[in-house]
Motif scaffolding. Sequence first.
Motif, PDB file in Angstrom:
ATOM      1  N   ARG A 245       0.825  -1.208   0.000  1.00  0.00           N
ATOM      2  CA  ARG A 245       0.000   0.000   0.000  1.00  0.00           C
ATOM      3  C   ARG A 245       0.860   1.259   0.000  1.00  0.00           C
ATOM      4  O   ARG A 245       0.639   2.179  -0.788  1.00  0.00           O
ATOM      5  CB  ARG A 245      -0.932  -0.031   1.230  1.00  0.00           C
ATOM      6  CG  ARG A 245      -1.423   1.309   1.717  1.00  0.00           C
ATOM      7  CD  ARG A 245      -2.329   1.981   0.695  1.00  0.00           C
ATOM      8  NE  ARG A 245      -2.830   3.257   1.176  1.00  0.00           N
ATOM      9  CZ  ARG A 245      -2.229   4.423   0.991  1.00  0.00           C
ATOM     10  NH1 ARG A 245      -1.100   4.494   0.326  1.00  0.00           N
ATOM     11  NH2 ARG A 245      -2.768   5.526   1.461  1.00  0.00           N
TER      12      ARG A 245
ATOM     13  N   HIS B 237      -7.737   5.713   1.473  1.00  0.00           N
ATOM     14  CA  HIS B 237      -8.176   5.437   2.838  1.00  0.00           C
ATOM     15  C   HIS B 237      -9.674   5.151   2.794  1.00  0.00           C
ATOM     16  O   HIS B 237     -10.496   6.051   3.027  1.00  0.00           O
ATOM     17  CB  HIS B 237      -7.855   6.640   3.716  1.00  0.00           C
ATOM     18  CG  HIS B 237      -6.464   7.193   3.509  1.00  0.00           C
ATOM     19  ND1 HIS B 237      -5.342   6.561   3.988  1.00  0.00           N
ATOM     20  CD2 HIS B 237      -6.011   8.292   2.853  1.00  0.00           C
ATOM     21  CE1 HIS B 237      -4.262   7.268   3.654  1.00  0.00           C
ATOM     22  NE2 HIS B 237      -4.645   8.318   2.961  1.00  0.00           N
TER      23      HIS B 237
ATOM     24  N   HIS C 130      -7.082   8.409  -3.409  1.00  0.00           N
ATOM     25  CA  HIS C 130      -6.015   9.107  -4.116  1.00  0.00           C
ATOM     26  C   HIS C 130      -6.076   8.664  -5.569  1.00  0.00           C
ATOM     27  O   HIS C 130      -5.849   7.499  -5.888  1.00  0.00           O
ATOM     28  CB  HIS C 130      -4.669   8.779  -3.493  1.00  0.00           C
ATOM     29  CG  HIS C 130      -4.568   9.254  -2.076  1.00  0.00           C
ATOM     30  ND1 HIS C 130      -4.907  10.538  -1.710  1.00  0.00           N
ATOM     31  CD2 HIS C 130      -4.216   8.622  -0.938  1.00  0.00           C
ATOM     32  CE1 HIS C 130      -4.753  10.687  -0.407  1.00  0.00           C
ATOM     33  NE2 HIS C 130      -4.342   9.532   0.091  1.00  0.00           N
TER      34      HIS C 130
ATOM     35  N   GLU D  36      -7.159  15.515   2.364  1.00  0.00           N
ATOM     36  CA  GLU D  36      -6.089  15.587   3.363  1.00  0.00           C
ATOM     37  C   GLU D  36      -4.826  16.283   2.873  1.00  0.00           C
ATOM     38  O   GLU D  36      -3.974  16.631   3.691  1.00  0.00           O
ATOM     39  CB  GLU D  36      -5.732  14.177   3.876  1.00  0.00           C
ATOM     40  CG  GLU D  36      -5.323  13.211   2.772  1.00  0.00           C
ATOM     41  CD  GLU D  36      -4.792  11.872   3.280  1.00  0.00           C
ATOM     42  OE1 GLU D  36      -4.883  11.617   4.492  1.00  0.00           O
ATOM     43  OE2 GLU D  36      -4.285  11.086   2.463  1.00  0.00           O
ATOM     44  N   HIS D  37      -4.660  16.495   1.581  1.00  0.00           N
ATOM     45  CA  HIS D  37      -3.406  17.106   1.108  1.00  0.00           C
ATOM     46  C   HIS D  37      -3.462  18.622   1.110  1.00  0.00           C
ATOM     47  O   HIS D  37      -2.425  19.273   0.999  1.00  0.00           O
ATOM     48  CB  HIS D  37      -3.062  16.622  -0.305  1.00  0.00           C
ATOM     49  CG  HIS D  37      -2.784  15.152  -0.386  1.00  0.00           C
ATOM     50  ND1 HIS D  37      -2.714  14.464  -1.572  1.00  0.00           N
ATOM     51  CD2 HIS D  37      -2.559  14.223   0.593  1.00  0.00           C
ATOM     52  CE1 HIS D  37      -2.459  13.187  -1.330  1.00  0.00           C
ATOM     53  NE2 HIS D  37      -2.371  13.013  -0.032  1.00  0.00           N
TER      54      HIS D  37
HETATM   55 ZN    ZN Z   1      -3.317   9.603   1.905  1.00  0.00          ZN
END
Ligand code: ZN
Length: 456
Positions: free
Chosen positions: A323, A374, A381, A412-413
């Motif tokens: 992963r 996730h 992603h 989250e980025h």
């Molecule tokens: Zn991530």
Amino acid sequence: MNPSDDLVTDLVDAVGERHVLTDPSLTAAYESDWTRRWHGEARCVVRPADTDEVAAVVRACARHGAAVVPQGGNTGLVGGSTPRGGEVVVSLGRLDELGEVDTLAAHVTVGAGVTLAALHEHAAAAGLAYGVNMASRDSATVGGTVATDAGGIRVVRYGTTRAQVVGLEAVLADGSVIRRLDGLVKDTVGYDLGALLIGSEGTLGIVTRVVLRLVPRLEHRVVALLAVDGVPEALQLYRRLRDGVDGIEAIELIHHEGVELVVAHTGASQPFGTPHPSYLLVEVAGRSDPMDGLAAVLGDAPELRDAAVAADGPGRQRLWHLREAHTETISAMDAVPHKFDVSVPLATLPSLTDRLPEVVEGAAPGARLIVFGHLGDGNLHVNVVGPDPDDTAVDDAVLGLVVELGGSISAEHGVGRHKTGYLHLVRSDAEIAAMRALKSALDPDGVLNPGVLLPL
Ligand code: ZN
Ligand code: 2HG
């Protein structure tokens, strides 16, 4: 060193000559992010040692009308901490102080430049753990994760970075310092300025120190790679695990295509004799062995096609590698990837993964699509390899689809400079106006990270 640049002279006064970099061979590493899509030339790179030096640097830049780009470990993926051209990059790496762990409160105070890996080690040495973790742990710094409200692989259990921060110190655009490092869990005196800075991507202030909540160190761990026929089955299995197993720390999704690429790039072994379309990677941790509880739920799961389970460190690491090596594998491909970090309500996740291939093919014919993420957070992603870095057709198409499905353009980025043009898709005019009002109240001259988060 350019002696005719008065700003550089003032910066040298603030941090010493050794820590003001102007030589292109030294600044290059700070000028391009992990994607290689976002880069620009810095006027110089400054490496302050502590909060006072950060404040002196910001004051000098403000005096000279120079824009500042704060940078942590430079592991960002949205152009949020690399210059566009002509800014001063303020690298926080030297603020790497690891304060003593308060084992009673289960808190620790650390500098912005501490890496996640160093923080994990520090917490473990005190018998505790830090709840945020991610593949870039060796380089990603605490300051960067706070500035972006980073998520990572343990959000299903511990929440994002925001949920860990109990105190924060930051330098504002005029060089003043706000400091709430008393570690009070309950303190409702007015606006929570620290909370405002979390996720502000360096546009409202530069985070210099934080007090972080720590969690119990759980010694009993099991990682399982679970083969399923597709995303709907992965979600059904996730629901079953969530309802039946205590202590789930991670619920990640990878697909056959991604695993093949990782195996080819890193030489990892195939997890199963026969490949399957999709895999859930699950980690469970507790104070006692979680294996029996996990096995009982998996034994009754009709979605499960095959399973690889590991309880020992190296075995768990081998499964996680499949992963976690996705990002480096994609980065090693010939073309610069277009990367999207999106979230959708769990119920629409199958529609997203179903429709993505056609949408991507329509915008970027022949491009390669790699999806992972996730699953437990509804956060995928989406990586597209093929189109030129400046070609935004696939960006429009992917983000448009996500918004149509009720999702977010950044899970989250962060927004960085990649997604400022898409902000209006997910925030109302009133919200954007309020954000702008905050920005001009705290940074009236637009010194901090201009062009990031809010469109110029
Ligand atoms: Zn991530
Ligand atoms: C991860 O979950 C990171 O590994 C990076 O958020 C995602 O490379 C990516 O697209």
